[in-house]
Design a protein around this motif. Structure first.
Motif, PDB file in Angstrom:
ATOM      1  N   SER A 148      69.821  88.434  -3.939  1.00  0.00           N
ATOM      2  CA  SER A 148      68.423  88.887  -3.921  1.00  0.00           C
ATOM      3  C   SER A 148      67.800  88.737  -2.530  1.00  0.00           C
ATOM      4  O   SER A 148      68.250  87.932  -1.719  1.00  0.00           O
ATOM      5  CB  SER A 148      67.624  88.121  -4.984  1.00  0.00           C
ATOM      6  OG  SER A 148      67.725  86.737  -4.765  1.00  0.00           O
ATOM      7  N   LYS A 174      72.730  84.195  -5.527  1.00  0.00           N
ATOM      8  CA  LYS A 174      72.578  83.840  -4.109  1.00  0.00           C
ATOM      9  C   LYS A 174      71.285  84.464  -3.594  1.00  0.00           C
ATOM     10  O   LYS A 174      71.199  85.673  -3.401  1.00  0.00           O
ATOM     11  CB  LYS A 174      73.760  84.362  -3.275  1.00  0.00           C
ATOM     12  CG  LYS A 174      73.848  83.609  -1.955  1.00  0.00           C
ATOM     13  CD  LYS A 174      74.303  84.443  -0.786  1.00  0.00           C
ATOM     14  CE  LYS A 174      73.216  85.219  -0.118  1.00  0.00           C
ATOM     15  NZ  LYS A 174      72.127  84.432   0.500  1.00  0.00           N
ATOM     16  N   GLY A 227      68.549  94.603  -1.275  1.00  0.00           N
ATOM     17  CA  GLY A 227      68.464  94.222   0.133  1.00  0.00           C
ATOM     18  C   GLY A 227      68.637  95.435   1.027  1.00  0.00           C
ATOM     19  O   GLY A 227      68.383  96.579   0.620  1.00  0.00           O
ATOM     20  N   SER A 228      69.097  95.188   2.233  1.00  0.00           N
ATOM     21  CA  SER A 228      69.139  96.248   3.238  1.00  0.00           C
ATOM     22  C   SER A 228      70.314  97.198   2.995  1.00  0.00           C
ATOM     23  O   SER A 228      71.351  96.806   2.454  1.00  0.00           O
ATOM     24  CB  SER A 228      69.259  95.619   4.627  1.00  0.00           C
ATOM     25  OG  SER A 228      70.422  94.825   4.672  1.00  0.00           O
ATOM     26  N   LEU A 248      68.291  99.473  -2.501  1.00  0.00           N
ATOM     27  CA  LEU A 248      68.248  99.367  -1.039  1.00  0.00           C
ATOM     28  C   LEU A 248      66.896  99.840  -0.484  1.00  0.00           C
ATOM     29  O   LEU A 248      65.899  99.818  -1.187  1.00  0.00           O
ATOM     30  CB  LEU A 248      69.420 100.151  -0.445  1.00  0.00           C
ATOM     31  CG  LEU A 248      70.788  99.842  -1.098  1.00  0.00           C
ATOM     32  CD1 LEU A 248      71.883 100.702  -0.507  1.00  0.00           C
ATOM     33  CD2 LEU A 248      71.130  98.362  -0.970  1.00  0.00           C
ATOM     34  N   GLU A 375      63.570 102.894   8.036  1.00  0.00           N
ATOM     35  CA  GLU A 375      62.691 102.076   7.201  1.00  0.00           C
ATOM     36  C   GLU A 375      61.959 101.097   8.113  1.00  0.00           C
ATOM     37  O   GLU A 375      62.589 100.252   8.751  1.00  0.00           O
ATOM     38  CB  GLU A 375      63.524 101.305   6.171  1.00  0.00           C
ATOM     39  CG  GLU A 375      62.665 100.447   5.283  1.00  0.00           C
ATOM     40  CD  GLU A 375      63.461  99.586   4.318  1.00  0.00           C
ATOM     41  OE1 GLU A 375      64.540  99.089   4.707  1.00  0.00           O
ATOM     42  OE2 GLU A 375      63.004  99.417   3.182  1.00  0.00           O
TER      43      GLU A 375
END
Ligand SMILES: NC(=O)c1ccc[n+]([C@@H]2O[C@H](COP(=O)([O-])OP(=O)(O)OC[C@H]3O[C@@H](n4cnc5c(N)ncnc54)[C@H](O)[C@@H]3O)[C@@H](O)[C@H]2O)c1
Ligand SMILES: O=C[C@H](O)CS(=O)(=O)O
Length: 476
Positions: A148, A174, A227-228, A248, A375
């Motif tokens: 996360s 995690k 996440g990314s 994402l 982004e």
């Protein structure tokens, strides 16, 4: 000072290596967490594997545990909100909203535990299968690894852990290295709610190390990641044939058509471009405004932006807090400078003090500028002129990403034209890209990822469809 070990097979364990967790506004150390070694990670996964192999808890118990956890979270709202504000920099009022959303996520997931079911399959309609009866069930995938991000350290973790448990899986979580304390408190809530050992395990440590060990562990059946895009691609490449859900990034767009309710569009756009200092994956980043209303809209947007209070996230009056790190704020500053040097006009903001970046509005930008095509993930929004709705839809689609988009218009025809043609996972009409209710299907297309969250949809992702066929004439 508080210290948190990793949580493996039902107990908190200190590993001997510690990492400081800091307040993102003051820099002060809030607590320390234990960093997992390779062996610790393997033990956490092994504990989850053994729990998964013991089989799922009965559905009514999964329901009861998740609803008890919901009640405990409700009792602990203020502690969670202050922890989120301190370790992530999110303003306290937004942190409280995040906790109330996580209460929803636990409730919805608990309810989903009681609804998991298959369906009858009319197999006897196939020639040669006259004496058979068939039906499907949904079986848990087994061990789910939940990874996360920092920006919603509670609710986005809950969106992974709670549906995974509802579906009968065991989990290894995690969290982001910058926001482990909220994750530890969420784990404690589930333990206090009666979750037996092994079903939830929690490891801390740098993504590049602990994340890679998790990706290499063959006992994990599924990765659910938010996440990314760069790490998402890595997870997809390394997970082989195992299942993945990837939530994402996005450079979210909003169209403000000439017939829109202008004041509402401007007020909502400012609120949603700068919430959590723009560090929201569906944050408003590109606003396409029809040329006839461009000046009026820009004036309203700038007025609403300048009214925002920037500062300490723990001050209840703050609207925009620090970014997650000074390095990230400096990166955003560079992108804004680059845009201005390339001809963009700074309507407001653009300045930085440490990790605090002033809410920034840019006009006269080009599609190739980083603040438009990448982004931005910072309190920066761009206003872009268009003439026809076709032109606006094409510009919105000119992106690697496709998570959510918004359109403001009074015309149902224009709204539906845009909703059908914009390539994203969700289109919000008369709202911005960043509307989300936690029960909605949520996820992207193109570079924004794959799979859907929202408890009902996450449970589908986290279960396998299995068909059972009964030969009613036995072995004859
Ligand atoms: N689509 C969504 O729902 C959504 C929601 C929130 C954030 N995001 C995206 O997340 C990004 C910001 O969050 P972030 O900075 O925490 O993202 P990040 O990718 O840096 O980190 C996300 C998680 O991945 C872990 N990680 C890092 N390296 C890893 C590796 N090699 N293997 C496995 N795990 C690894 C991190 O420790 C963290 O837990 C933005 O791009 C944003 O758009 C998307
Ligand atoms: O940052 C992205 C999140 O998914 C936004 S939200 O918390 O789901 O609204």
């Amino acid at each position: 000072m508080d210290r948190y070990g990793i949580f493996v097979d039902g107990s908190w364990q200190e590993t001997g290596e510690w990492e400081d967790v800091r307040n993102k506004f003051t820099g002060e150390v809030l607590a320390r967490v234990s960093v997992a070694s390779r062996e610790d990670v393997a033990r956490a996964v092994r504990a989850a594997r053994l729990a998964a192999d013991r089989g799922p808890l009965p559905a009514y118990q999964r329901y009861e545990i998740l609803l008890r956890a919901r009640d405990l979270l409700t009792e602990r709202v203020e502690d969670f909100a202050r922890t989120i504000a301190a370790e992530s920099g999110k303003p306290l009022k937004e942190a409280r909203v995040e906790v109330s959303r996580a209460v929803q996520t636990l409730t919805l997931s608990g309810e989903e535990a009681k609804r998991i079911h298959g369906e009858g399959v009319p197999v006897e309609a196939a020639p040669g299968a006259e004496n058979r009866l068939a039906f499907t069930i949904r079986a848990p995938v087994g061990v789910v690894c939940a990874i996360s991000p920092f920006n919603f350290p509670l609710n986005l973790a809950a969106h992974k852990i709670a549906p995974a448990l509802a579906a009968g899986n065991a989990v290894v979580h995690k969290p982001a290295g910058t926001t482990p304390l909220t994750a530890a408190k969420l784990c404690q809530v589930l333990v206090d709610a009666g979750l037996p050992p092994g079903y939830l395990n929690l490891v801390f440590g740098p993504g590049a190390r602990v994340g890679d060990w998790l990706l290499e562990d063959p006992e994990i059946d599924m990765y659910t990641f938010t996440g990314s895009p760069a790490i998402g691609e890595r997870i997809k490449a390394k997970s082989g044939l195992r299942r993945v859900t990837l939530e994402l990034g996005n450079n979210s767009a909003v169209i403000v058509h000439k017939d829109a309710e202008l004041a509402t569009a401007a007020r909502l756009s400012a609120a949603r471009a700068f919430a959590n200092a723009g560090q929201v994956c569906i944050s408003v980043q590109r606003i396409y405004v029809q040329k006839d209303i461009l000046d009026a809209f820009s004036d309203e947007l700038v007025r609403a932006t300048q009214a925002l209070k920037v500062g300490d996230p723990l001050d209840p009056g703050t609207d925009v807090g620090p970014m997650i790190s000074e390095a990230e704020a400096a990166r955003a500053e560079d992108w804004v400078h680059e845009a201005v040097e390339g001809g963009a006009k700074l309507l407001t903001g653009g300045t930085r003090e440490g990790p605090l970046f002033q809410p920034t509005v840019l006009a006269d930008v080009h599609a190739s500028m980083k603040v438009v095509c990448n982004e931005v993930f910072a309190p920066v929004v761009t206003v872009i002129r268009y003439d026809t709705i076709d032109e606006a839809i094409e510009a919105v689609n000119d992106s690697h990403y496709g998570l959510q988009a918004g359109i403001f218009t009074e015309s149902l025809e224009v709204a539906m034209e845009a909703a059908r043609r914009i390539r994203v996972g969700g289109v919000m009409v008369n709202d911005t890209s960043s509307f989300r209710a936690d029960l909605m299907p949520y996820g992207g297309v193109k570079g924004s990822g794959m799979g859907r969250e929202g408890p009902k949809y996450a449970v589908e992702e986290m279960t396998d469809l299995k068909v059972i066929v009964l030969n009613l004439k036995g072995a004859r």
